[in-house]
Design a protein around this motif. Structure first.
Motif, mmCIF file in Angstrom:
data_model
loop_
_atom_site.group_PDB
_atom_site.id
_atom_site.type_symbol
_atom_site.label_atom_id
_atom_site.label_comp_id
_atom_site.label_asym_id
_atom_site.label_seq_id
_atom_site.Cartn_x
_atom_site.Cartn_y
_atom_site.Cartn_z
ATOM 1 N N MET A 1 0.828 -1.194 0.000
ATOM 2 C CA MET A 1 0.000 0.000 0.000
ATOM 3 C C MET A 1 0.870 1.254 0.000
ATOM 4 S SD MET A 1 -3.152 -0.970 -0.140
ATOM 5 C CE MET A 1 -3.930 0.606 0.200
ATOM 6 N N THR A 2 1.958 1.234 0.752
ATOM 7 C CA THR A 2 2.839 2.392 0.806
ATOM 8 C C THR A 2 3.461 2.679 -0.552
ATOM 9 O OG1 THR A 2 3.348 1.959 3.133
ATOM 10 C CG2 THR A 2 4.890 3.358 1.927
ATOM 11 N N LEU A 3 3.954 1.653 -1.221
ATOM 12 C CA LEU A 3 4.582 1.843 -2.522
ATOM 13 C C LEU A 3 3.562 2.294 -3.558
ATOM 14 C CD1 LEU A 3 7.003 -1.209 -2.556
ATOM 15 C CD2 LEU A 3 7.610 1.197 -2.287
ATOM 16 N N ALA A 4 2.356 1.753 -3.497
ATOM 17 C CA ALA A 4 1.317 2.180 -4.432
ATOM 18 C C ALA A 4 0.982 3.646 -4.220
ATOM 19 C CB ALA A 4 0.070 1.313 -4.259
ATOM 20 N N ARG A 5 0.861 4.066 -2.967
ATOM 21 C CA ARG A 5 0.581 5.472 -2.682
ATOM 22 C C ARG A 5 1.747 6.373 -3.057
ATOM 23 N NH1 ARG A 5 -1.985 3.385 2.404
ATOM 24 N NH2 ARG A 5 -4.223 3.592 2.095
ATOM 25 N N ALA A 6 2.954 5.817 -3.054
ATOM 26 C CA ALA A 6 4.143 6.606 -3.389
ATOM 27 C C ALA A 6 4.313 6.819 -4.889
ATOM 28 C CB ALA A 6 5.395 5.940 -2.821
ATOM 29 N N GLY A 7 3.510 6.117 -5.702
ATOM 30 C CA GLY A 7 3.561 6.352 -7.134
ATOM 31 C C GLY A 7 4.052 5.201 -7.978
ATOM 32 N N VAL A 8 4.297 4.040 -7.383
ATOM 33 C CA VAL A 8 4.662 2.871 -8.185
ATOM 34 C C VAL A 8 3.443 2.498 -9.045
ATOM 35 C CG1 VAL A 8 5.318 0.445 -8.124
ATOM 36 C CG2 VAL A 8 6.345 2.066 -6.518
ATOM 37 N N GLY A 9 3.610 2.471 -10.361
ATOM 38 C CA GLY A 9 2.471 2.369 -11.260
ATOM 39 C C GLY A 9 1.879 0.994 -11.419
ATOM 40 N N LYS A 10 2.692 -0.050 -11.234
ATOM 41 C CA LYS A 10 2.191 -1.416 -11.351
ATOM 42 C C LYS A 10 2.758 -2.259 -10.223
ATOM 43 C CE LYS A 10 1.773 -5.497 -14.300
ATOM 44 N NZ LYS A 10 1.963 -6.100 -15.638
ATOM 45 N N VAL A 11 1.906 -3.056 -9.628
ATOM 46 C CA VAL A 11 2.303 -3.915 -8.507
ATOM 47 C C VAL A 11 1.849 -5.341 -8.813
ATOM 48 C CG1 VAL A 11 2.070 -4.371 -6.041
ATOM 49 C CG2 VAL A 11 2.068 -2.008 -6.866
ATOM 50 N N ILE A 12 2.770 -6.300 -8.649
ATOM 51 C CA ILE A 12 2.435 -7.719 -8.775
ATOM 52 C C ILE A 12 2.545 -8.341 -7.385
ATOM 53 C CG2 ILE A 12 3.034 -9.929 -9.849
ATOM 54 C CD1 ILE A 12 4.312 -8.371 -12.137
ATOM 55 N N LEU A 13 1.458 -8.896 -6.894
ATOM 56 C CA LEU A 13 1.418 -9.499 -5.565
ATOM 57 C C LEU A 13 1.524 -11.013 -5.684
ATOM 58 C CD1 LEU A 13 -1.641 -7.460 -4.220
ATOM 59 C CD2 LEU A 13 0.784 -6.900 -3.950
ATOM 60 N N VAL A 14 2.420 -11.607 -4.883
ATOM 61 C CA VAL A 14 2.615 -13.061 -4.909
ATOM 62 C C VAL A 14 2.572 -13.578 -3.472
ATOM 63 C CG1 VAL A 14 4.100 -14.980 -5.597
ATOM 64 C CG2 VAL A 14 4.087 -12.852 -6.956
ATOM 65 N N ASP A 15 1.637 -14.438 -3.177
ATOM 66 C CA ASP A 15 1.523 -15.025 -1.838
ATOM 67 C C ASP A 15 0.479 -16.130 -1.910
ATOM 68 O OD1 ASP A 15 1.304 -15.594 0.921
ATOM 69 O OD2 ASP A 15 1.673 -13.499 1.444
ATOM 70 N N LYS A 16 0.719 -17.248 -1.263
ATOM 71 C CA LYS A 16 -0.261 -18.342 -1.259
ATOM 72 C C LYS A 16 -1.041 -18.413 0.047
ATOM 73 C CE LYS A 16 -0.706 -23.216 -2.630
ATOM 74 N NZ LYS A 16 -1.481 -22.948 -3.848
ATOM 75 N N GLN A 17 -0.729 -17.541 1.000
ATOM 76 C CA GLN A 17 -1.372 -17.616 2.302
ATOM 77 C C GLN A 17 -2.775 -17.020 2.272
ATOM 78 O OE1 GLN A 17 1.207 -15.621 5.076
ATOM 79 N NE2 GLN A 17 2.513 -17.418 5.342
ATOM 80 N N THR A 18 -3.594 -17.525 3.173
ATOM 81 C CA THR A 18 -4.899 -16.922 3.404
ATOM 82 C C THR A 18 -4.791 -15.965 4.585
ATOM 83 O OG1 THR A 18 -5.547 -18.772 4.832
ATOM 84 C CG2 THR A 18 -6.165 -18.902 2.501
ATOM 85 N N PHE A 19 -5.676 -15.011 4.622
ATOM 86 C CA PHE A 19 -5.667 -13.991 5.671
ATOM 87 C C PHE A 19 -6.355 -14.553 6.911
ATOM 88 C CE2 PHE A 19 -7.211 -9.948 7.579
ATOM 89 C CZ PHE A 19 -5.981 -9.327 7.727
ATOM 90 N N THR A 20 -5.682 -14.459 8.048
ATOM 91 C CA THR A 20 -6.227 -14.997 9.297
ATOM 92 C C THR A 20 -6.500 -13.879 10.291
ATOM 93 O OG1 THR A 20 -4.080 -15.297 10.397
ATOM 94 C CG2 THR A 20 -4.834 -17.079 8.938
ATOM 95 N N GLY A 21 -7.239 -14.215 11.328
ATOM 96 C CA GLY A 21 -7.545 -13.229 12.356
ATOM 97 C C GLY A 21 -6.305 -12.672 13.030
ATOM 98 N N ALA A 22 -5.273 -13.498 13.150
ATOM 99 C CA ALA A 22 -4.040 -13.036 13.790
ATOM 100 C C ALA A 22 -3.329 -11.972 12.972
ATOM 101 C CB ALA A 22 -3.101 -14.230 14.010
ATOM 102 N N ASN A 23 -3.639 -11.872 11.665
ATOM 103 C CA ASN A 23 -3.001 -10.880 10.803
ATOM 104 C C ASN A 23 -3.599 -9.481 10.955
ATOM 105 O OD1 ASN A 23 -2.982 -13.342 8.185
ATOM 106 N ND2 ASN A 23 -1.293 -12.830 9.539
ATOM 107 N N VAL A 24 -4.807 -9.380 11.492
ATOM 108 C CA VAL A 24 -5.583 -8.140 11.403
ATOM 109 C C VAL A 24 -4.842 -6.946 11.996
ATOM 110 C CG1 VAL A 24 -7.691 -6.989 12.205
ATOM 111 C CG2 VAL A 24 -7.807 -9.303 11.266
ATOM 112 N N GLY A 25 -4.179 -7.130 13.125
ATOM 113 C CA GLY A 25 -3.542 -6.001 13.793
ATOM 114 C C GLY A 25 -2.326 -5.447 13.079
#
Length: 242
Positions: free
Chosen positions: A1-25
């Motif tokens: 999010m920081t890089l996108a807001r800073a002006g990086v025009g294209k972002v490729i996200l790679v991750d196989k994890q699912t989002f869990t409750g422990a990640n929220v904070g």
């Protein structure tokens, strides 16, 4: 999010994890994304908040992408690796080493226990490797903190382990990795740049830690903490740049 807001025009996200409750904070995503794929949910968030950004996502292990003949990462300007997983990052290190026609920077970032210190490494030169500063198991030769007790905490009953730090402590490290990424994109961070964020000394001591002997040797001026040290990434701790 920081890089996108800073002006990086294209972002490729790679991750196989699912989002869990422990990640929220410690994550931009909220409880509405729990149980969903991190990449897909974060792509939706960026497209919603910053519709001018081109976002591509792969709900996949990075190893699977690197081994493809049409690897979608081959044409990027820079990779940010926050995997924290030596088997994955060792393959990424090998993959970069064999790129002969087009070599671009990879920025590696990770935290130490309690987010009391954090690291950002730029690897782009043909003579430099991530493994230059790691042992055979992927552990860094230089760490900033030492701990007398186990630093992980465990949730009651289920026994799940977690690192006891939150978004405030992590924010300093995230910002340093993002700044290093922008510097590398703009040619202002040469290959083998190693930046180390140090939390306040009183914070480290209150959490039960202490500065390592290696840090004391290379950066005696920084032991009050709340600062950043920059050096050359290598096995030799004496190679301090600033």
């Amino acid at each position: 999010m920081t890089l996108a807001r800073a002006g990086v025009g294209k972002v490729i996200l790679v991750d196989k994890q699912t989002f869990t409750g422990a990640n929220v904070g410690r994550h931009p995503l909220g409880v509405g994304s729990v149980g969903a794929a991190k990449t897909i949910e974060l792509a939706k968030r960026i497209r919603s908040d910053l519709p001018h950004i081109n976002v591509e996502c792969h709900n996949s292990l990075v190893q699977d992408l690197l081994l493809r003949a049409d690897c979608p990462l081959a044409g990027v300007d820079l990779i940010v690796s926050a995997l924290g997983d030596w088997p994955s990052e060792s393959l990424l290190d090998e993959w970069q080493a064999v790129q002969k026609t087009r070599r671009f920077p990879i920025v590696y970032g990770w935290t130490e226990p309690h987010a009391a210190a954090g690291h950002a490494i730029v690897i782009s030169g043909v003579e430099d490797r991530l493994r230059d500063g790691l042992d055979a198991t992927g552990l860094p030769h230089l760490v900033a903190t030492r701990w007398a007790q186990e630093t992980r905490r465990y949730e009651p009953a289920c026994g799940a382990a977690f690192g006891p730090y939150g978004p405030v402590e992590l924010g300093f490290i995230t910002s340093m990795v993002a700044q290093t990424t922008l510097d590398a994109l703009l040619g202002q961070a040469p290959s083998a740049t190693h930046r180390i964020w140090l939390a306040r000394r009183t914070f480290v001591e209150a959490a039960g830690g202490a500065w390592s002997d290696e840090l004391r040797a290379i950066a005696p001026q920084a032991l009050d903490g709340a600062t950043m040290v920059e050096r050359r990434w290598s096995r030799a701790a004496k190679d301090l740049a600033a």
